[in-house]
Design a protein around this motif. Structure first.
Motif, PDB file in Angstrom:
ATOM      1  N   TYR A   1     -35.780  -3.026  10.211  1.00  0.00           N
ATOM      2  CA  TYR A   1     -36.890  -2.067  10.209  1.00  0.00           C
ATOM      3  C   TYR A   1     -38.078  -2.513  11.059  1.00  0.00           C
ATOM      4  N   LEU A   2     -38.554  -1.587  11.888  1.00  0.00           N
ATOM      5  CA  LEU A   2     -39.777  -1.788  12.651  1.00  0.00           C
ATOM      6  C   LEU A   2     -40.671  -0.587  12.403  1.00  0.00           C
ATOM      7  N   GLU A   3     -41.921  -0.847  12.035  1.00  0.00           N
ATOM      8  CA  GLU A   3     -42.815   0.240  11.662  1.00  0.00           C
ATOM      9  C   GLU A   3     -44.103   0.179  12.467  1.00  0.00           C
ATOM     10  N   ILE A   4     -44.545   1.336  12.906  1.00  0.00           N
ATOM     11  CA  ILE A   4     -45.738   1.448  13.746  1.00  0.00           C
ATOM     12  C   ILE A   4     -46.753   2.335  13.035  1.00  0.00           C
ATOM     13  N   THR A   5     -47.971   1.823  12.919  1.00  0.00           N
ATOM     14  CA  THR A   5     -49.051   2.568  12.302  1.00  0.00           C
ATOM     15  C   THR A   5     -50.277   2.491  13.208  1.00  0.00           C
ATOM     16  N   SER A   6     -51.341   3.151  12.813  1.00  0.00           N
ATOM     17  CA  SER A   6     -52.608   3.031  13.529  1.00  0.00           C
ATOM     18  C   SER A   6     -53.031   1.567  13.585  1.00  0.00           C
ATOM     19  N   GLN A   7     -53.743   1.185  14.624  1.00  0.00           N
ATOM     20  CA  GLN A   7     -54.212  -0.196  14.734  1.00  0.00           C
ATOM     21  C   GLN A   7     -55.127  -0.555  13.554  1.00  0.00           C
TER      22      GLN A   7
ATOM     23  N   ILE B   1     -44.576   5.624  12.369  1.00  0.00           N
ATOM     24  CA  ILE B   1     -43.326   5.791  13.111  1.00  0.00           C
ATOM     25  C   ILE B   1     -42.388   4.705  12.589  1.00  0.00           C
ATOM     26  N   MET B   2     -41.149   5.053  12.342  1.00  0.00           N
ATOM     27  CA  MET B   2     -40.179   4.085  11.824  1.00  0.00           C
ATOM     28  C   MET B   2     -38.963   3.995  12.730  1.00  0.00           C
ATOM     29  N   PHE B   3     -38.621   2.767  13.104  1.00  0.00           N
ATOM     30  CA  PHE B   3     -37.399   2.504  13.851  1.00  0.00           C
ATOM     31  C   PHE B   3     -36.454   1.694  12.961  1.00  0.00           C
ATOM     32  N   ILE B   4     -35.186   2.060  12.981  1.00  0.00           N
ATOM     33  CA  ILE B   4     -34.155   1.324  12.252  1.00  0.00           C
ATOM     34  C   ILE B   4     -33.027   1.020  13.224  1.00  0.00           C
TER      35      ILE B   4
ATOM     36  N   GLU C   1     -45.580  -3.829  25.484  1.00  0.00           N
ATOM     37  CA  GLU C   1     -45.878  -3.592  26.901  1.00  0.00           C
ATOM     38  C   GLU C   1     -46.476  -2.207  27.121  1.00  0.00           C
ATOM     39  N   LEU C   2     -46.116  -1.265  26.264  1.00  0.00           N
ATOM     40  CA  LEU C   2     -46.591   0.107  26.396  1.00  0.00           C
ATOM     41  C   LEU C   2     -48.112   0.185  26.233  1.00  0.00           C
ATOM     42  N   GLY C   3     -48.661  -0.738  25.429  1.00  0.00           N
ATOM     43  CA  GLY C   3     -50.108  -0.854  25.323  1.00  0.00           C
ATOM     44  C   GLY C   3     -50.815   0.221  24.527  1.00  0.00           C
ATOM     45  N   GLU C   4     -50.121   0.847  23.596  1.00  0.00           N
ATOM     46  CA  GLU C   4     -50.767   1.869  22.771  1.00  0.00           C
ATOM     47  C   GLU C   4     -51.650   1.212  21.698  1.00  0.00           C
ATOM     48  N   ASN C   5     -52.629   1.958  21.223  1.00  0.00           N
ATOM     49  CA  ASN C   5     -53.573   1.451  20.220  1.00  0.00           C
ATOM     50  C   ASN C   5     -52.947   1.578  18.828  1.00  0.00           C
ATOM     51  N   VAL C   6     -51.922   0.735  18.579  1.00  0.00           N
ATOM     52  CA  VAL C   6     -51.174   0.808  17.328  1.00  0.00           C
ATOM     53  C   VAL C   6     -50.894  -0.589  16.788  1.00  0.00           C
ATOM     54  N   SER C   7     -50.491  -0.630  15.534  1.00  0.00           N
ATOM     55  CA  SER C   7     -50.058  -1.872  14.897  1.00  0.00           C
ATOM     56  C   SER C   7     -48.534  -1.846  14.800  1.00  0.00           C
ATOM     57  N   ILE C   8     -47.876  -2.914  15.262  1.00  0.00           N
ATOM     58  CA  ILE C   8     -46.415  -2.999  15.287  1.00  0.00           C
ATOM     59  C   ILE C   8     -45.970  -4.093  14.332  1.00  0.00           C
TER      60      ILE C   8
END
Length: 266
Positions: free
Chosen positions: A184-190, A151-154, A170-177
């Motif tokens: 740029y902010l990128e989210i991948t699997s933990q 997931i990509m945020f710009i 805070e959302l607490g999902e099992n991801v790497s931020i």
């Protein structure tokens, strides 16, 4: 003796215009040291540089979410870690409700998905060279066959970055931020960290830590820098990243990777 070099792309190997310089190409090829791109980019956005450098080694996309080799122009996945679709849906929903001005998109292995065109998407399209596909996020994420690697945020408003990161944590999902650049902010699997990709190649090639070097500029590069014996940080790195380098090389617009190879690795 360095037997393998790992390098981030944007802000590191590539110039600010998103291109690799002729000087970097020449130095990397002449070094004859196996070279792996370790990027938040999708494989498709890496093809041009892989071709220009004539790379045959395994490459690392999506911050470690996909380790692959190009064979006859096609991606052969060696290892992959995707984000659970329900997590993607909750993350996207939070962003749209609380940060509506922030650009949000996500990636399959060869497809970049968007649900609107905005300035962030236009900017990334120019830099990465990949054309996005307009879809309905809710419908796409309900399909069992959908695999999302990143997931990509710009954000064009830099003041929104810290609160966005805080809310996602805070959302607490099992991801790497990971913040890969100012915007740029990128989210991948933990399980998708650049260090995981390096560990895979380290084991594959029976390398010692001291036989590996890496170049990076962002916080998503820190795990990579800590995984090698010779971590080299770009002069243009985000504040705080320099602390993880054994050496500091020139910035990405002055062939910092090539300079670092010549000065510190050969």
């Amino acid at each position: 003796m360095i037997k393998h070099i790992f390098s981030d792309m944007d802000g590191t190997l590539l110039q600010s215009n998103g291109k690799i310089s002729a000087n970097n190409i020449e130095i990397i090829k002449k070094s004859k040291i196996p070279f792996t791109l370790v990027s938040a980019r999708s494989p498709k956005e890496m093809f041009e540089v892989i071709d220009l450098l004539a790379l045959s080694e395994p490459q690392i996309a999506f911050n470690g979410g996909l380790i692959f080799q190009l064979q006859d122009g096609k991606v052969k996945a060696l290892k992959e870690d995707t984000i659970v679709n329900d997590s993607v849906a909750r993350i996207v929903e939070l962003c749209k409700k609380e940060f509506p001005s922030v650009s949000c998109s996500f990636y399959g292995q060869d497809t970049w998905y968007i649900d609107r065109m905005d300035s962030g998407i236009e900017m990334e399209k120019r830099i990465g060279g990949q054309t996005p596909k307009m879809v309905d996020f809710v419908t796409l994420l309900k399909q069992a066959a959908t695999k999302i690697y990143k997931i990509m945020f710009i954000t064009m408003d830099l003041q929104k970055m810290k609160p966005l990161i805080a809310r996602l944590k805070e959302l607490g999902e099992n991801v790497s931020i990971n913040q890969s650049g100012q915007r740029y902010l990128e989210i991948t699997s933990q399980n998708a960290e650049k260090s995981e990709g390096i560990g895979y190649i380290k084991k594959l090639e029976n390398l010692d830590k001291e036989e590996m070097a890496a170049f990076g500029d962002g916080f998503n590069d820190v795990s990579m820098l800590k995984s090698v014996g010779v971590p080299i940080v770009m002069d243009n790195a985000l504040e705080g990243v320099h602390n993880y380098g054994k050496y500091i090389t020139k910035d990405n617009d002055h062939d910092g990777v090539g300079h670092g190879i010549q000065k510190y690795l050969i």
